[in-house]
Design an enzyme around this catalytic site. Structure first.
Site, PDB file in Angstrom:
ATOM      1  N   HIS A 256       0.849  -1.187   0.000  1.00 49.29           N
ATOM      2  CA  HIS A 256       0.000   0.000   0.000  1.00 49.29           C
ATOM      3  C   HIS A 256       0.884   1.236   0.000  1.00 49.29           C
ATOM      4  O   HIS A 256       1.971   1.242   0.590  1.00 49.29           O
ATOM      5  CB  HIS A 256      -0.919   0.006   1.235  1.00 49.29           C
ATOM      6  CG  HIS A 256      -2.016   1.017   1.181  1.00 49.29           C
ATOM      7  ND1 HIS A 256      -1.840   2.335   1.561  1.00 49.29           N
ATOM      8  CD2 HIS A 256      -3.311   0.911   0.781  1.00 49.29           C
ATOM      9  CE1 HIS A 256      -2.972   2.987   1.397  1.00 49.29           C
ATOM     10  NE2 HIS A 256      -3.882   2.156   0.930  1.00 49.29           N
ATOM     11  N   GLU A 313      -7.770  -4.426  -0.359  1.00 45.17           N
ATOM     12  CA  GLU A 313      -8.396  -5.036  -1.528  1.00 45.17           C
ATOM     13  C   GLU A 313      -8.437  -6.565  -1.441  1.00 45.17           C
ATOM     14  O   GLU A 313      -9.287  -7.195  -2.072  1.00 45.17           O
ATOM     15  CB  GLU A 313      -7.656  -4.589  -2.795  1.00 45.17           C
ATOM     16  CG  GLU A 313      -7.876  -3.111  -3.080  1.00 45.17           C
ATOM     17  CD  GLU A 313      -6.763  -2.484  -3.887  1.00 45.17           C
ATOM     18  OE1 GLU A 313      -5.681  -3.095  -3.972  1.00 45.17           O
ATOM     19  OE2 GLU A 313      -6.971  -1.387  -4.410  1.00 45.17           O
TER      20      GLU A 313
END
Length: 376
Positions: A256, A313
């Protein structure tokens, strides 16, 4: 002359103050209007989360009832918007293209005088736009919103034509709360930039949808789901991971831009997914996701110097797949949630507005003299 800082991507550049959410990438914490995301996501309805973002505090029972009624009363879309969505479906356009078109027309036939009315309308209409498009793509007529159902339940109803059970609603509700706001991400920054020009909130939401469509922002849950399905079919997570890494490919759902540890939203959604799959009595897919996560993290630790931890996700794909959200609607469902955060940021921007106007460092040619066309 004002000193300028060159920071590609505006990384580590502070351009706004916000009371809405605090993201701590080093410790892996997300706090929304003072509430840890773990508490908010597991306990709130989506209406409570949006009211919290709009008002800065949790609503009373009476306030929540009134806010929920306002949202429910602004869900419907007119025939002009349905025509656009029908055409989008007929041309097999991406769901985010359809949402962008529908969002741009969100104020047609609606009483949206004032910023707060526009914000409420945009939040209310997003699920209707997505579900209408999807019904057309499936060759079915769209369903009118059910005012008796809450925001999450109504979205599922408009997609499927069936009233969802409690566990399915709770699963979606948890997801919508988990991703409703996340600092000054690309789509939120886009929305704030648009309203900083004193444009309207419908325009801001439309621009934000365009930003979220990009695979570097909101487009990864689909590839994660593809990966999970492939591993479930093969039963060989080790082989899948080794093959991808040896080929120099990324493992989707890991790493991320902000978090240097496990994304706190991944933990929330993992818990929600486990609850849903266990309640449904079908745990095989979730167990595949857990096994693949463990294998992938071990392999990534050996494969790269960077710390690549599980991001939001990964379990977004698992949870939404479990509750029946089609793969092609994963990013659009992200938008159905994040629109609440976009609108809250727009209202915050307008409350103390200053035009967003960064600079660019010129690296082009030095001054030139004009050469006539016949001398070039």
């Amino acid at each position: 002359m004002t000193h300028s800082v060159f920071a590609p991507g505006l990384e580590s550049v502070t351009v706004a103050e916000t009371e809405l959410s605090r993201v701590d990438g080093q410790s892996g914490e997300l706090v929304v209007v003072g509430y840890p995301i773990e508490e908010l996501a597991a306990n709130a309805t989506y209406e409570e989360s949006v009211s919290l973002l709009f008002e800065g505090r949790l609503p009373t029972a009476e306030e929540l009832s009134e806010f929920s009624e306002r949202l429910a009363g602004r869900r419907s879309i007119g025939p002009e918007v349905r025509d656009v969505l029908r055409r989008s479906a007929a041309e097999d356009r991406d769901a985010m293209d359809a949402l962008r078109a529908g969002m741009a027309a969100a104020d047609l036939g609606a009483d949206v005088s004032g910023d707060r009315a526009q914000a409420t309308r945009v939040v209310a209409v997003a699920p209707t736009v997505v579900a209408t498009y999807w019904r057309y793509r499936a060759g079915e007529e769209p369903l009118a919103p059910d005012p008796e159902l809450g925001h999450a339940a109504n979205y599922l109803y408009m997609l499927t034509g069936e009233r969802p059970d409690e566990e399915t609603v709770r699963g979606l509700e948890t997801y919508l709360n988990t991703v409703v706001d996340h600092g000054l991400n690309a789509s939120t920054f886009t929305a704030r930039t648009i309203v900083s020009t004193e444009s309207d909130l419908v325009s801001a939401a439309t621009g934000a949808v365009g930003a979220l469509k990009g695979p570097l922002h909101g487009g990864a849950p689909g590839p994660v789901l593809d990966m999970l399905r492939a591993v479930q079919e093969s039963g060989d997570p080790e082989g899948y991971v080794r093959e991808r890494l040896d080929a120099g490919e990324r493992l989707m759902g890991f790493g991320h831009r902000v978090y240097r540890v496990r994304d706190p939203r991944a933990a929330v959604l993992s818990t929600a997914a486990r609850r849903y799959f266990e309640a449904a009595g079908e745990t095989a897919f979730f167990e595949t996701a857990e096994r693949l996560e463990s294998v992938a993290l071990d392999a990534l630790e050996d494969h790269t110097d960077r710390r690549l931890a599980t991001n939001v996700e990964y379990y977004t794909a698992a949870l939404l797949h479990g509750i029946g959200i089609p793969r092609d609607l994963l990013t659009a469902t992200f938008a159905v949630s994040r629109v609440g955060g976009w609108m809250a940021h727009c209202l915050e921007q307008l409350a103390d507005n200053r035009l967003v106007r960064p600079t660019a460092e010129h690296v082009g040619p030095s001054p030139r003299s004009w050469t006539p066309l016949d001398e070039r």
